[in-house]
Design a protein around this motif. Structure first.
Motif, short mmCIF file in Angstrom:
data_model
loop_
_atom_site.label_atom_id
_atom_site.label_comp_id
_atom_site.label_asym_id
_atom_site.label_seq_id
_atom_site.Cartn_x
_atom_site.Cartn_y
_atom_site.Cartn_z
N PHE A 18 -14.31 -31.36 45.09
CA PHE A 18 -15.47 -31.97 45.72
C PHE A 18 -15.14 -33.39 46.16
N GLN A 19 -15.88 -33.89 47.14
CA GLN A 19 -15.75 -35.28 47.56
C GLN A 19 -16.24 -36.20 46.43
N GLU A 20 -15.79 -37.45 46.49
CA GLU A 20 -16.14 -38.40 45.45
C GLU A 20 -17.66 -38.55 45.29
N ARG A 21 -18.39 -38.61 46.39
CA ARG A 21 -19.85 -38.76 46.31
C ARG A 21 -20.46 -37.59 45.55
N ASP A 22 -19.97 -36.39 45.81
CA ASP A 22 -20.51 -35.21 45.15
C ASP A 22 -20.10 -35.18 43.68
N CYS A 23 -18.91 -35.66 43.36
CA CYS A 23 -18.47 -35.73 41.96
C CYS A 23 -19.38 -36.66 41.15
N ARG A 24 -19.71 -37.79 41.74
CA ARG A 24 -20.61 -38.73 41.07
C ARG A 24 -21.98 -38.09 40.85
N PRO A 46 -24.91 -24.83 49.52
CA PRO A 46 -25.02 -23.89 48.39
C PRO A 46 -23.96 -24.09 47.33
N LYS A 47 -22.72 -24.40 47.76
CA LYS A 47 -21.63 -24.55 46.78
C LYS A 47 -21.92 -25.70 45.81
N GLY A 48 -22.30 -26.85 46.35
CA GLY A 48 -22.58 -28.00 45.50
C GLY A 48 -23.71 -27.76 44.54
N ILE A 49 -24.77 -27.11 45.02
CA ILE A 49 -25.93 -26.87 44.17
C ILE A 49 -25.61 -25.84 43.10
N ILE A 50 -24.90 -24.78 43.47
CA ILE A 50 -24.54 -23.74 42.49
C ILE A 50 -23.65 -24.34 41.39
N ILE A 51 -22.65 -25.11 41.80
CA ILE A 51 -21.74 -25.72 40.81
C ILE A 51 -22.49 -26.73 39.96
N GLY A 52 -23.34 -27.54 40.60
CA GLY A 52 -24.09 -28.55 39.85
C GLY A 52 -24.99 -27.92 38.80
N VAL A 53 -25.74 -26.89 39.17
CA VAL A 53 -26.64 -26.22 38.24
C VAL A 53 -25.84 -25.48 37.16
N GLY A 66 -18.87 -33.27 33.72
CA GLY A 66 -19.47 -32.98 35.01
C GLY A 66 -18.62 -33.54 36.15
N TYR A 67 -18.19 -34.78 35.99
CA TYR A 67 -17.39 -35.43 37.04
C TYR A 67 -16.07 -34.71 37.24
N TRP A 68 -15.35 -34.43 36.15
CA TRP A 68 -14.02 -33.85 36.28
C TRP A 68 -14.07 -32.37 36.62
N SER A 69 -15.16 -31.70 36.31
CA SER A 69 -15.32 -30.32 36.78
C SER A 69 -15.41 -30.31 38.30
N ALA A 70 -16.19 -31.25 38.84
CA ALA A 70 -16.33 -31.35 40.29
C ALA A 70 -15.02 -31.75 40.95
N ARG A 71 -14.28 -32.67 40.32
CA ARG A 71 -12.99 -33.08 40.86
C ARG A 71 -12.01 -31.91 40.88
N ALA A 72 -12.04 -31.11 39.81
CA ALA A 72 -11.14 -29.96 39.73
C ALA A 72 -11.43 -28.94 40.82
N LEU A 73 -12.69 -28.90 41.26
CA LEU A 73 -13.10 -27.96 42.30
C LEU A 73 -13.03 -28.59 43.70
#
Length: 378
Positions: A300-306, A118-125, A291-298
């Motif tokens: 996330f693993q590298e695969r999820d950041c990509r 859920p975290k990855g999907i919520i952040i991604g969307v 998108g990438y650096w938002s995920a890094r700041a939170l």
């Protein structure tokens, strides 16, 4: 690669080289009617030649789109009407077929992934529907385009992520399950979020009819996707030829849609084409970067950041084109989506190729007996 195949691809490189020379010669002599055909032939043969190169074959489809768009720029009369029939009337039915194809590739397991990550999907969307609309609005303001063309930039930013992001995520060694889930959920939210964001950010450029847009997205996206999902469970696999044909139909449909939009907006493209290309390029790259650096700041693993980078940066340009048509502004608001589609495929495949050759830290890549790559995370 067998020597025979390599020779064939080299022949296409030679033909493309000759074609661009003839294009240059006919252009210098101001024989533009002929020049357009040779330019299109150059891109078409180059697209075929790229199929023989492991690194470049991912760009083959995009180059082929450039080929047909070139013809539309030089000879728009062939792609606007046939007799009294306007070819733009085919855009929405083609989009519905493409969305149906997306639905046939989904299953209830894809929706179940929401519960698993859920975290990855919520952040991604969330990143997708925050970053791209705001960046689109900022670019539209900064470039000072005519209102309806500026609205098209915002429109592409307000649309859900595109199907191409799933392919690019796979190539980039990202989290494919997360990619499919973000694409699916952002698409399901589109009937509500796209009109709302468009009204808030694009309302100062063009009149936005909120409920009309809600219905347009529902009939273009939601109904066909649900129908495709039902098809997946009722008859998927029983007609193998249809399963193989759907991706090809989708690719052909997207190319045809872009050609029609280019022909309809040809005069406007001549005026603002180069500047609009720069604007859409910046919009696209900003999506990847933020998108990438938002995920890094939170954390996330590298695969999820990509994955989140690609999901944020790659839009459903086809839907944006359909909405521009429904608004009666295909030749203006439809231009940014028409340019954004090929641009994101070039940048997305380039970024995915780079990441493909730089596996995520802690990942090991092995190959099965079918030569398919399997990624294992320690």
């Amino acid at each position: 690669m067998p020597a025979g195949k390599k020779t064939v691809y080299n022949v296409f490189y030679a033909i493309s080289f000759i074609s661009i020379l003839v294009f240059a010669f006919t252009t210098i002599n101001e024989n533009h009617d002929v020049a357009g055909w040779f330019l299109a032939f150059f891109f078409a043969t180059l697209a075929i030649a790229f199929r023989g190169n492991h690194f470049l074959k991912g760009l083959s489809y995009t180059v082929m789109i450039v080929a047909v768009v070139s013809i539309a720029m030089y000879h728009p009369q062939y792609f606007t009407t046939i007799g009294d029939f306007k070819l733009s009337a085919l855009i929405i039915p083609l989009l519905q077929i493409i969305m149906f194809g997306m639905g046939t590739e989904l299953s209830l397991k894809d929706f179940a992934n929401v519960l698993k990550m859920p975290k990855g999907i919520i952040i991604g969307v969330a990143c997708h529907y925050i970053i791209m609309p705001l960046v689109g609005f900022a670019i539209a303001k900064a470039f000072n385009f005519p209102p309806e063309i500026a609205a098209g930039i915002i429109l592409i930013g307000c649309c859900p992520s595109g199907l191409a992001s799933n392919v690019m995520c796979y190539l980039a060694k990202g989290n494919l399950a997360l990619s499919v889930s973000v694409t699916t959920i952002s698409t399901m939210f589109a009937p509500f979020l796209t009109p709302l964001l468009m009204q808030l950010l694009g309302g100062s450029f063009v009149e936005v009819h909120f409920w009309d847009m809600v219905w347009d997205i529902t009939k273009i996206v939601i109904i066909p996707v649900v129908a495709g999902l039902a098809f997946h469970y009722l008859v998927h696999g029983k007609f193998q030829w249809l399963d193989k044909a759907m991706p090809l139909v989708s690719m052909a449909g997207i190319a045809f849609i872009l050609t029609i939009i280019t022909a309809a907006g040809r005069d406007n493209l001549v005026k603002v084409g180069a500047l609009l290309l720069i604007a859409t390029f910046l919009h696209n790259l900003a999506g990847y970067f933020l998108g990438y650096w938002s995920a890094r700041a939170l954390k996330f693993q590298e695969r999820d950041c990509r994955t989140i980078a690609l999901e944020v940066g790659m839009q459903n340009a086809g839907l944006a084109s359909g909405l521009a048509l429904a608004m009666g502004k295909l030749a203006t608001a439809g231009l940014a989506p028409a340019i954004f589609g090929p641009v994101m495929n070039v940048t997305g495949s380039t970024l995915a190729s780079w990441w493909h050759n730089h596996p995520p830290e802690g990942a090991t890549v092995s190959k099965t007996s079918n030569k398919e790559e399997v990624i294992t995370i320690k």
